[in-house]
Design an enzyme around this catalytic site. Structure first.
Site, PDB file in Angstrom:
ATOM      1  N   TRP A  32      -8.521   0.988  -4.848  1.00 46.48           N
ATOM      2  CA  TRP A  32      -8.591   1.497  -3.476  1.00 46.48           C
ATOM      3  C   TRP A  32      -8.446   3.045  -3.309  1.00 46.48           C
ATOM      4  CZ3 TRP A  32      -8.005  -3.535  -4.901  1.00 46.48           C
ATOM      5  CH2 TRP A  32      -8.047  -4.410  -3.865  1.00 46.48           C
ATOM      6  N   ARG A  58      -9.962  -9.569  12.708  1.00 48.39           N
ATOM      7  CA  ARG A  58      -8.724  -9.860  12.283  1.00 48.39           C
ATOM      8  C   ARG A  58      -8.079  -8.376  12.074  1.00 48.39           C
ATOM      9  NH1 ARG A  58      -8.531 -12.528   7.171  1.00 48.39           N
ATOM     10  NH2 ARG A  58      -8.585 -10.449   6.330  1.00 48.39           N
ATOM     11  N   GLU A  59      -8.735  -7.517  11.351  1.00 53.57           N
ATOM     12  CA  GLU A  59      -8.050  -6.012  11.052  1.00 53.57           C
ATOM     13  C   GLU A  59      -8.788  -4.826  11.424  1.00 53.57           C
ATOM     14  OE1 GLU A  59      -6.780  -6.220   6.663  1.00 53.57           O
ATOM     15  OE2 GLU A  59      -7.122  -8.486   6.829  1.00 53.57           O
ATOM     16  N   ASP A  64     -12.334  -1.644  -0.149  1.00 45.78           N
ATOM     17  CA  ASP A  64     -13.619  -2.432   0.455  1.00 45.78           C
ATOM     18  C   ASP A  64     -14.889  -1.304   0.471  1.00 45.78           C
ATOM     19  OD1 ASP A  64     -11.311  -4.036   1.711  1.00 45.78           O
ATOM     20  OD2 ASP A  64     -13.144  -5.022   2.473  1.00 45.78           O
ATOM     21  N   GLU A 122     -15.570 -13.153   3.595  1.00 48.28           N
ATOM     22  CA  GLU A 122     -14.123 -12.976   3.161  1.00 48.28           C
ATOM     23  C   GLU A 122     -13.902 -13.580   1.714  1.00 48.28           C
ATOM     24  OE1 GLU A 122      -9.578 -12.024   3.989  1.00 48.28           O
ATOM     25  OE2 GLU A 122     -10.778 -13.247   5.385  1.00 48.28           O
ATOM     26  N   HIS A 158     -17.039 -10.073   5.879  1.00 47.97           N
ATOM     27  CA  HIS A 158     -16.610  -9.091   5.248  1.00 47.97           C
ATOM     28  C   HIS A 158     -17.701  -8.608   4.397  1.00 47.97           C
ATOM     29  CE1 HIS A 158     -12.278  -9.755   5.916  1.00 47.97           C
ATOM     30  NE2 HIS A 158     -11.928  -8.789   4.804  1.00 47.97           N
ATOM     31  N   ASP A 189     -12.860  -3.649   7.345  1.00 49.16           N
ATOM     32  CA  ASP A 189     -13.111  -4.906   6.244  1.00 49.16           C
ATOM     33  C   ASP A 189     -13.772  -5.979   7.121  1.00 49.16           C
ATOM     34  OD1 ASP A 189     -10.808  -4.895   7.878  1.00 49.16           O
ATOM     35  OD2 ASP A 189      -9.797  -6.361   6.569  1.00 49.16           O
TER      36      ASP A 189
END
Length: 927
Positions: free
Chosen positions: A568, A495-496, A503, A806, A824, A491
Site C-alpha cells: 500500500w 461502498r467506499e 489498489d 471485488e 473493483h 477502490d
C-alpha cells in the site's frame, strides 16, 4: 510529407491554468501517407512562446529555443522559460524533418494558474453539517444504526448563491476561477460556466484545495450580469469512506471566486465575493455524495442566476478574508481532466421482478446517476434506488453494506402537464439496476438514461481477439477503471470510493496503458505527498486519507490499526515508476523521489526497530538478529490480502479477511521493501544520482541475503507455503539463483494442487502470470488465464460480470450473490499482461521509444488486434495465425523503434527492428 498533431502541454490539450510555471511540451510527427513514414523522422525542433493578451498574440516571443538538433518530442522543456502566474500563452512549434530541410509547423495554447489567492470567501447562512458515523472499522461499519433518522432529518439543503454586477462594455476575455469548501456548480446569466462536475473535486483539503478556471467570455455582456453558485456538501462535509462518516474536513460550506474581465483597452476588472452576494435554499431538499439527493420541483426558482431577478427574501452571508484560519489552506490550480458526464446508456430492459417491483436494467455496471422524465400530479414522489445486481431469483438486491450507503434519490413532481426531466446534481452511485418506487403510470424505456460520470480521460488502448470472453474481460476492466477514476482513483464507486494506495499500485501499469492518466495520477500523487507523514515518512493506506480513519485515538489492533502497509505505502515508488516508464516524463520521478526516499527510510528504520511478533520473546543468535534488523517484517500489515484459500466459509467475514494478513504479513513486508529499494535506485539512476543509487543497491543486496537466509530453505520451501509468497519472492528477485528452480517448482506444485487455479492475493496477483511465463511455464500461465471455474477471471465473465468484481466468488454457481462490490478494478491488472504477452505490445525504454512486438503465436488466440497510444503516436499490431503460418500488420509511429520478437519455432524474413511505418509481415512455423 508530414504534419504535427496532438500538441500537449503537461500532457493536456490547451490547458487554461496549469500548475507549473515551466511546463513540458509534447507532440506527434505524423506521416500524411503511411507509406512515407519509414523515411520520416524529426531532425530538429524550435519552440517559440508568446504571451496571449486579450485573446491576441502580442509582441515578441518571451522564450525561443532556436533550432535544436534532436528527435525529442516527449516532455520537452524550454530552457529559461518561467511563465507568469495568471497569464496565457501561445506556443509555436516548428519541426525540421530528417533527410531534407522541410519544416512543418503548428501552434497551441496554455495558461498558468495563480500561485497566490487573494479573493475572499463567501459563507452563506446554513445549518452546520451533522457529525455522524462510526469512528472505527468493525462489524458495526457494515450496518446502519437501528432506527437511524431519515436523510431529511439529518441532511441540509445546498445553498444557492447569486452576485449581480454591472459593466459598461462586453469583455474581450473573461475567466472564472472558482473553488469551494464543499462542491460547487457555477453559472453566468443563467448558463452553466462549464460542463464540469463536482468542482473542486476530492483531495486532501487540509493541505490544499484546487481552483478550476473557465473561459466564460461568451457568457458575460455589457450591462447587468449575474453569477450563480450552488454549494453542496460533497466530499468535504458529506458522508465519505467505508465509515460513511460526515464532516471529516469541515461542517461549514464556503465558496471563493475571481471573475477576471479584460476589456479592449487592456483594462481589467475582477469580481470577487463581497457584501452584495446573497444566498437562499433552493429546490434541493438535501444532497449527499453517498446517500443521494432529493429535489422538490415545486420549489424551483426560475431566473435565480440571471440579472434582474427579484431576490427579496434572499439572505446576506459572511465574507471571510483570504488567509483567515478557517480558509488558511493554499489554493492551487486544478491539475488534469475534470469530472464530466462521459457517456449515456439507455435502458436495456424494464424488469417486473418476482417480488412485484419495477426495476430498470441498464445492462452495464457504471458510476453515475439517472436522468428521468416523468409526468404526474404535483407532489408525487418518485424514489430511485440503485444497485449493481439482482439476486438468484431476479429480485433487486442492495449489494452494498455500510452506514450512509443509501444510494437513493427522490424527486417531487411540480405537476407540469408536458412532463418534467430531472438529474441529480451533487451525488452519484454505483449501479446497473434502478428500482422505481412511486413512479406514476407505466415507465417507458425512453424516459430514463444512465449518465456515466468519470474524469474525462481518453481511452488509449484496445484489444480485440478471436476469444470473445477475453475481449469482454478487457472491456470489463475498462468499465471498472472508468467507474473508479472519478475525482481520485477509488477502490469502488459505491461502498467506499476511497483512494486505497494498494489498489492503485496494483493497477498503475494497466491504467497507464488503457487511459491517459498522466495528469490524473499526477494530482493524486501530489495528495499522497501531502498526506505522507512528515514525522516518519509513512504513506497512508488511503489517499486522500479521511481524518476519521487517521485518528490515532480511534484505531484498534485489528484492521483499522494498520498504518504502514506493505504494497500500500509502496505506491509511492511503484506508481511514479510506472508513469515514468509509460509516458517518458522524468518529472514523475523528480517530483516524487523525495517521498520515495522518505518511505524507504521508514522501512529501513522500522526494520531496525521492530521484530516480528513471533520473535519478540525469542532468543536469537547474533546472525539472526542481524538479518531481522535489515528486514521490514515487524509491523502488522494487510499481507497478501484476500488470498482465496484463506477466506474460508465461516460466518465472520471480517475475521476471515484477516487470515491472509496473519499468515503472510511478515513476508510481504520485506518483499515490498526490496521492490521499493530497487525502484528508488532506478529512479536515482535516471535522475543522475548514481552514488545514491549504488547505496540503495547495496542495501537491497543485504536485504535479499537476509531474506533468503531467514525464509527460503535449502529445498526452496518458503513458509507459509502459499502461492502469493512464492510469486512475490520470484518477482522481486528474493531467491538465490541456486534455489530459484526449486522455488518455481514449489509454486507450480501449489497451482496444480489447487486444480490449476490461482490462489494469489491482492498484492501478488499482478505478478503471477509473468513469473510463470518468464520461468518456463508459459502454458500454465495461459491455463490460469483461461480457467473458467472460480477463482478465475473468466468465471466472472461467464457469470455475467460487466466490470471486475471485488471477490472472485461474488456470484456463486447457484446464482447466490454476495453483498460485495461488483466494481473493483484491481484484479483487472491482468490486462497489462494480456497486452504485453498475448497481443505482444510492450515497452522497452521509457515512453515506448524502444518497444517490443512479441505476439503469442503459440497460445490460446488465433488472432488479435490491439493498439496502445504511446507518447509518440499509435503503436498497433494485428495478427492472425493457423497451424503453420502467421501474418502480422504492425504500425509504428514516428519516433519509435520496435523490436520484432517471434516465439521459438517461428521464423520470418522481416527485419529485427521495425522503424516508423506500416509493416505487413509473415512468419512460418519451423520444424
Amino acid at each position: 510529407m508530414a504534419h504535427l498533431d496532438r500538441l500537449r502541454v503537461d500532457h493536456l490539450d490547451r490547458p487554461m491554468a496549469i500548475a507549473r510555471c515551466s511546463p513540458a511540451f509534447f507532440w506527434h510527427v505524423v506521416a500524411d501517407d503511411a507509406d512515407d513514414a519509414s523515411t520520416l523522422g524529426q531532425a530538429g525542433y524550435r519552440i517559440r512562446i508568446l504571451e496571449a493578451a486579450n485573446g491576441r498574440v502580442a509582441g515578441e516571443p518571451v522564450a525561443d529555443t532556436d533550432w535544436i538538433d534532436a528527435a525529442d518530442s516527449v516532455a520537452v522543456s524550454v530552457p529559461g522559460f518561467v511563465g507568469e502566474p495568471g497569464t496565457e500563452y501561445t506556443w509555436e512549434l516548428a519541426v525540421r524533418l530528417a533527410g531534407d530541410e522541410r519544416e512543418v509547423r503548428a501552434s497551441g495554447k496554455f495558461g498558468i494558474g495563480l500561485d497566490t489567492w487573494d479573493a475572499p470567501w463567501f459563507e452563506p447562512r446554513q445549518e452546520p453539517v451533522l457529525v455522524e458515523g462510526p469512528m472505527t472499522l468493525g462489524p458495526d461499519s457494515f450496518a446502519p444504526a437501528a432506527g437511524a433518522p431519515a436523510p431529511s432529518e439529518r441532511l441540509h439543503p445546498p445553498r444557492f448563491l447569486r452576485q449581480e454586477f454591472t459593466i459598461t462594455e462586453a469583455p474581450v476575455a473573461a475567466r472564472l476561477r472558482i473553488s469551494s469548501q464543499g462542491v460547487n456548480c457555477s453559472s453566468l446569466n443563467g448558463v452553466p460556466a462549464s460542463d464540469e462536475l463536482f468542482e473542486p473535486g476530492y483531495e486532501s483539503y487540509q493541505h490544499s484545495i484546487s481552483v478550476h478556471t473557465h473561459d466564460v467570455t461568451s457568457l458575460v455582456h455589457a450591462g447587468s450580469n449575474a453569477l450563480g453558485v450552488i454549494l453542496g456538501d460533497g466530499w468535504y462535509a458529506g458522508r465519505i469512506s467505508i465509515l460513511g462518516r460526515s464532516a471529516q474536513y469541515g461542517r461549514i460550506l464556503r465558496a471563493t471566486w475571481r471573475l477576471e474581465l479584460t476589456f479592449a483597452d487592456d483594462s481589467r476588472t475582477v469580481i470577487t465575493p463581497d457584501e452584495t452576494v446573497l444566498s437562499s435554499r433552493g429546490p434541493i431538499d438535501w444532497s449527499d455524495i453517498f446517500i443521494g439527493e432529493r429535489y422538490d420541483a415545486r420549489r424551483e426558482i426560475p431566473g435565480w442566476d440571471s440579472p434582474g431577478f427579484d431576490a427579496a427574501g434572499w439572505e446576506p452571508g459572511t465574507v471571510v478574508v483570504a488567509g483567515a484560519p478557517e480558509v488558511a489552506m493554499p489554493l492551487v490550480p486544478f491539475i488534469g481532466e475534470p469530472v464530466r458526464r462521459v457517456r449515456e446508456l439507455t435502458v436495456a430492459d424494464i424488469l417486473s421482478t418476482p417480488s412485484g417491483e419495477t426495476v430498470l436494467d441498464f445492462g452495464q455496471v457504471v458510476a453515475g446517476r439517472v436522468r428521468m422524465t416523468v409526468r404526474g400530479a404535483a407532489g408525487t414522489v418518485v424514489r430511485l434506488e440503485h444497485a449493481e445486481v439482482v439476486d438468484a431469483d431476479g429480485n433487486f438486491l442492495d449489494n452494498i453494506l455500510g452506514v450512509n450507503k443509501d444510494q437513493a434519490d427522490e424527486y417531487v413532481l411540480a405537476g407540469h402537464a408536458s412532463g418534467e426531466t430531472w438529474e441529480p446534481l451533487f451525488t452519484f452511485h454505483g449501479f446497473r439496476y434502478v428500482k422505481l418506487i412511486g413512479y406514476p403510470g407505466t415507465p417507458l424505456a425512453e424516459d430514463f438514461v444512465a449518465i456515466v460520470i468519470a474524469n474525462d480521460l481518453e481511452q488509449t488502448a484496445s484489444f480485440a481477439s478471436s476469444n470473445a470472453r477475453l475481449d469482454r474481460l478487457v472491456e470489463n476492466t475498462l468499465w471498472s477503471q472508468r467507474s473508479n477514476f472519478l475525482a481520485v482513483p477509488t477502490d469502488c464507486p459505491q461502498r467506499e470510493r476511497a483512494g486505497w494506495t494498494g489498489d492503485l499500485q496494483i493497477f498503475a501499469p494497466t491504467a497507464s496503458t488503457l487511459m491517459g492518466v498522466a495528469s490524473f495520477l499526477d494530482r493524486w500523487l501530489a495528495n499522497l505527498r501531502a498526506d505522507q507523514s512528515a514525522h516518519d515518512g509513512v504513506v497512508p493506506i488511503i489517499v486522500p486519507m479521511p481524518p476519521a480513519m487517521d485518528d490515532p485515538v480511534a484505531v484498534d489492533e485489528g484492521l483499522s490499526g494498520i498504518r504502514a502497509a506493505a504494497g500500500w505505502g509502496d505506491a509511492v515508488t511503484i506508481a511514479p515508476w510506472a508513469l515514468y516508464r509509460h509516458y517518458g516524463d522524468l518529472r514523475f520521478l523528480a517530483d516524487n523521489v523525495g517521498a520515495m526516499r522518505d518511505w524507504v527510510d521508514h522501512q529501513t528504520q522500522s526494520a531496525a526497530d521492530v521484530l516480528p511478533p513471533r520473535l519478540r520473546d525469542t532468543d536469537l543468535s547474533d546472525e539472526q538478529r542481524g538479518h531481522h534488523e535489515l528486514l521490514w517484517n515487524g509491523p502488522f500489515n494487510f499481507g497478501d490480502w484476500l488470498a482465496p484459500s484463506t477466506l474460508g466459509d465461516g460466518d465472520d467475514e471480517l475475521d476471515a479477511m484477516m487470515n491472509a494478513p496473519r499468515l503472510t504479513a511478515e513476508l510481504t513486508g520485506p518483499l515490498f521493501q526490496l521492490l521499493s529499494l530497487d525502484l528508488l535506485a532506478s529512479a536515482e539512476d535516471e535522475l543522475g544520482d548514481t552514488a545514491a543509487a549504488e547505496t540503495r543497491r547495496r542495501q537491497a543486496a543485504a536485504v535479499r541475503a537476509a531474506f533468503a537466509a531467514e525464509y527460503v530453505d535449502a529445498d526452496g520451501f518458503i513458509a507459509p507455503n502459499m502461492q502469493g509468497i512464492y510469486v512475490l519472492a520470484l518477482a522481486f528477485d528474493a531467491v538465490p539463483a541456486g534455489r530459484r528452480d526449486l522455488v518455481i517448482g514449489r509454486l507450480v506444485e501449489l497451482i496444480h494442487e489447487a486444480g490449476d487455479h490461482l490462489d494469489t492475493g491482492f498484492v501478488s496477483v499482478p505478478y503471477l502470470l509473468d513469473v510463470l511465463w518468464e520461468n518456463g511455464h508459459a502454458d500454465l500461465a495461459r491455463t490460469l488465464l483461461m480457467q473458467d471455474t472460480a477463482p478465475s477471471w473468466l468465471y466472472e465473465v461467464d457469470h455475467g460480470a460487466t466490470t471486475i468484481w471485488e471477490a472472485w466468488h461474488a456470484v456463486h454457481e447457484d446464482g447466490t450473490v454476495d453483498r460485495v462490490s461488483m466494481n473493483h478494478y484491481a484484479f483487472g491488472c491482468v490486462v497489462d499482461w494480456m497486452m504485453r504477452r498475448l497481443a505482444g505490445i510492450d515497452l522497452v525504454e521509457p515512453g515506448y521509444r524502444r518497444s517490443r512486438i512479441a505476439p503469442d503465436l503459440d497460445g490460446v488466440l488465433d488472432s488479435c488486434s490491439a493498439h496502445v497510444d504511446t507518447p509518440y503516436g499509435r503503436l498497433a499490431v494485428d495478427w492472425s495465425r493457423d497451424a503453420d503460418a502467421a501474418t502480422l500488420r504492425v504500425t509504428v509511429p514516428v519516433g519509435i523503434h520496435a523490436d520484432l520478437v517471434l516465439p521459438a519455432g517461428w521464423s520470418s524474413t522481416a527485419p529485427a527492428t521495425l522503424e516508423a511505418g506500416v509493416h505487413a509481415l509473415s512468419a512460418d512455423r519451423v520444424a
